[in-house]
Design an enzyme around this catalytic site. Structure first.
Site, mmCIF file in Angstrom:
data_model
loop_
_atom_site.group_PDB
_atom_site.id
_atom_site.type_symbol
_atom_site.label_atom_id
_atom_site.label_comp_id
_atom_site.label_asym_id
_atom_site.label_seq_id
_atom_site.Cartn_x
_atom_site.Cartn_y
_atom_site.Cartn_z
ATOM 1 N N HIS A 157 2.886 -0.082 -12.793
ATOM 2 C CA HIS A 157 2.840 0.689 -11.548
ATOM 3 C C HIS A 157 4.183 1.305 -11.163
ATOM 4 C CE1 HIS A 157 4.641 -2.922 -9.941
ATOM 5 N NE2 HIS A 157 4.920 -2.269 -8.830
HETATM 6 C C1 UD1 Z 1 4.725 -0.820 -3.645
HETATM 7 C C2 UD1 Z 1 6.174 -1.299 -3.638
HETATM 8 C C3 UD1 Z 1 6.478 -2.007 -4.953
HETATM 9 C C4 UD1 Z 1 5.472 -3.107 -5.225
HETATM 10 C C5 UD1 Z 1 4.087 -2.501 -5.209
HETATM 11 C C6 UD1 Z 1 3.026 -3.530 -5.470
HETATM 12 C C7 UD1 Z 1 7.790 0.062 -2.394
HETATM 13 C C8 UD1 Z 1 8.908 1.021 -2.529
HETATM 14 N N1 UD1 Z 1 7.097 -0.196 -3.517
HETATM 15 O O1 UD1 Z 1 4.631 0.155 -4.683
HETATM 16 O O2 UD1 Z 1 7.752 -2.590 -4.867
HETATM 17 O O3 UD1 Z 1 5.740 -3.685 -6.484
HETATM 18 O O4 UD1 Z 1 3.893 -1.919 -3.911
HETATM 19 O O5 UD1 Z 1 1.786 -2.951 -5.601
HETATM 20 O O6 UD1 Z 1 7.566 -0.440 -1.305
HETATM 21 N N2 UD1 Z 1 -2.379 3.421 -2.715
HETATM 22 C C9 UD1 Z 1 -3.732 3.371 -2.517
HETATM 23 N N3 UD1 Z 1 -4.226 2.291 -1.847
HETATM 24 C C10 UD1 Z 1 -3.439 1.303 -1.394
HETATM 25 C C11 UD1 Z 1 -2.065 1.386 -1.600
HETATM 26 C C12 UD1 Z 1 -1.553 2.448 -2.258
HETATM 27 O O7 UD1 Z 1 -4.479 4.243 -2.937
HETATM 28 O O8 UD1 Z 1 -3.956 0.344 -0.781
HETATM 29 C C13 UD1 Z 1 -1.815 4.572 -3.442
HETATM 30 C C14 UD1 Z 1 -1.267 5.576 -2.474
HETATM 31 O O9 UD1 Z 1 -1.847 6.789 -2.718
HETATM 32 C C15 UD1 Z 1 0.215 5.617 -2.744
HETATM 33 C C16 UD1 Z 1 0.382 4.931 -4.068
HETATM 34 O O10 UD1 Z 1 -0.782 4.129 -4.291
HETATM 35 O O11 UD1 Z 1 0.731 6.914 -2.789
HETATM 36 C C17 UD1 Z 1 1.602 4.061 -4.079
HETATM 37 O O12 UD1 Z 1 1.609 3.163 -2.959
HETATM 38 P P1 UD1 Z 1 3.004 2.722 -2.279
HETATM 39 O O13 UD1 Z 1 2.746 1.690 -1.255
HETATM 40 O O14 UD1 Z 1 3.752 3.922 -1.861
HETATM 41 O O15 UD1 Z 1 3.856 2.119 -3.468
HETATM 42 P P2 UD1 Z 1 3.429 1.189 -4.694
HETATM 43 O O16 UD1 Z 1 3.551 1.983 -5.931
HETATM 44 O O17 UD1 Z 1 2.140 0.490 -4.429
#
Ligand code: UD1
Length: 363
Positions: free
Chosen positions: A209
């Protein structure tokens, strides 16, 4: 009574706060606690599979407040959480802001609390990868710069903090709350449905991820290609993070031996890890879980903030180029992998230590 805010925003946070909340509640039940808590969900992760399922399985109470910030750019997400938390604190202040890990929610809430002179406790303080291209590394450094109570998982973290000028009286080497949760749940694991459809008992688990691996579609395709060829005939179970799913949908590449799955619940995920031949990952938390479970782990990153998983545990850092997978997977499958040991204080009692210390500090 003192009010502790417990901040949780993203999937790994839920795993880390669950045993802290349990320890707080146990103390309260005994009737000799001066602590109350307020559970705050920032809404950074919001899908049922990324959030609610974890609350249910880990027995985490419903959050008292949910900021529902959702996704956004780094600045969008961080600032939305800062604003929401500041508003709450201005209306109803607390006596301590407890943050865990290194996600955007961790940094955002620390800043809002500290600027209102509310002390900050950081669980998993002092981790450093040295890689400032990772948003998490920036979150770690900035959070620790304004933390009052540093709870650490390893002696490496203690050394990092001392080196950056933190007085040793504020550093508490308590162990690992993720391992508290792991130990607590080992006899409750759930076999996912996919397990019955596997051709062989031996298989690999893959998770990816990190933006550096998944945001560029050519990189992601290359990892899948190399791994599927290096897998020595084993199937690969790949629970796909939403961020990764978005890119996978675009590249439409499906090697035969890779089983693409929706994100798994905690109890299902640990089940497939515990029974696997090896895990290939770019997560930090998973390298700790595999170390505890003594499952070989290959990390597709250039650096780690958790060196104990390599020095003491079963992890090996391969870098971002997946062409080394073949060599190391062969060693694992031939049974030539290091056995590993469990790092100091990863004993399931970390949360109790944290709560005892907080109680004393807030007296
Ligand atoms: C975040 C953390 C990372 C952690 C990871 C665990 C930061 C900078 N990053 O990364 O350290 O290891 O979580 O999973 O805080 N999304 C969904 N549904 C959700 C959550 C996210 O669809 O419930 C999608 C969103 O479109 C988003 C993308 O996933 O743009 C990334 O989510 P985000 O929370 O920004 O960062 P992670 O890559 O999950």
């Amino acid at each position: 009574m003192k009010l502790v805010d417990i901040i949780a925003g993203a999937r790994p946070n839920f795993i880390k706060v669950s045993p802290i909340i349990r320890s707080l509640k146990e103390k309260q039940k005994l009737g000799n606690s001066n602590l109350r808590f307020r559970l705050i969900h920032t809404g950074q992760h919001y899908d049922k599979k990324m959030s609610n399922d974890f609350f249910k399985q880990l027995g985490i109470p419903n959050p008292n407040i949910n900021f529902n910030v959702g996704s956004g750019s780094q600045a969008d997400q961080t600032s939305a959480i800062m604003i929401a938390y500041e508003k709450l604190l201005l209306k109803k202040p607390s006596d301590l802001c407890l943050v865990v890990g290194d996600v955007n929610s961790t940094l955002a809430c620390s800043i809002s609390a500290k600027k209102l002179s509310i002390p900050v406790a950081h669980v998993e303080a002092g981790l450093r990868s040295g890689d400032l291209t990772m948003p998490e590394e920036i979150n770690r450094i900035l959070t620790d710069a304004i933390t009052d109570f540093f709870f650490t998982t390893s002696s490496y973290a203690n050394e990092n903090l001392i080196r950056s000028g933190v007085p040793s009286k504020n550093i508490f080497f308590v162990g690992n709350t993720m391992i508290d949760t792991l130990k607590e749940n080992l006899d409750k694991l759930i076999e996912p449905k996919i397990f019955k459809t596997l051709n062989k008992k031996k298989y690999l688990v893959l998770t990816l991820h990190r933006p550096s691996n998944v945001d560029n579609s050519a990189n992601l395709k290359n990892i899948l290609k190399e791994l599927s060829q290096a897998a020595e005939g084993l199937e690969i179970l790949f629970p796909v993070h939403p961020r990764t799913a978005k890119i996978l949908n675009k590249i439409n590449f499906h090697p035969k031996n890779v089983k693409f799955l929706d994100p798994l619940s905690y109890l299902e995920f640990i089940f497939i890890v515990k029974n696997s031949s090896a895990v290939i990952t770019d997560s930090g938390g998973i390298t700790e879980e595999t170390t505890y479970l003594k499952i070989p782990c290959l990390t597709l990153r250039d650096s780690t903030e958790r060196p104990e998983t390599i020095v003491v545990g079963t992890n090996k850092l391969l870098g971002r180029n997946p062409n080394k997978l073949k060599f190391y997977l062969k060693k694992i499958i031939e049974g030539k992998w290091k056995k590993g040991k469990i790092p100091q204080k990863w004993d399931g009692k970390t949360s109790k230590r944290i709560v005892d210390i907080i109680e004393k500090k807030l007296q």
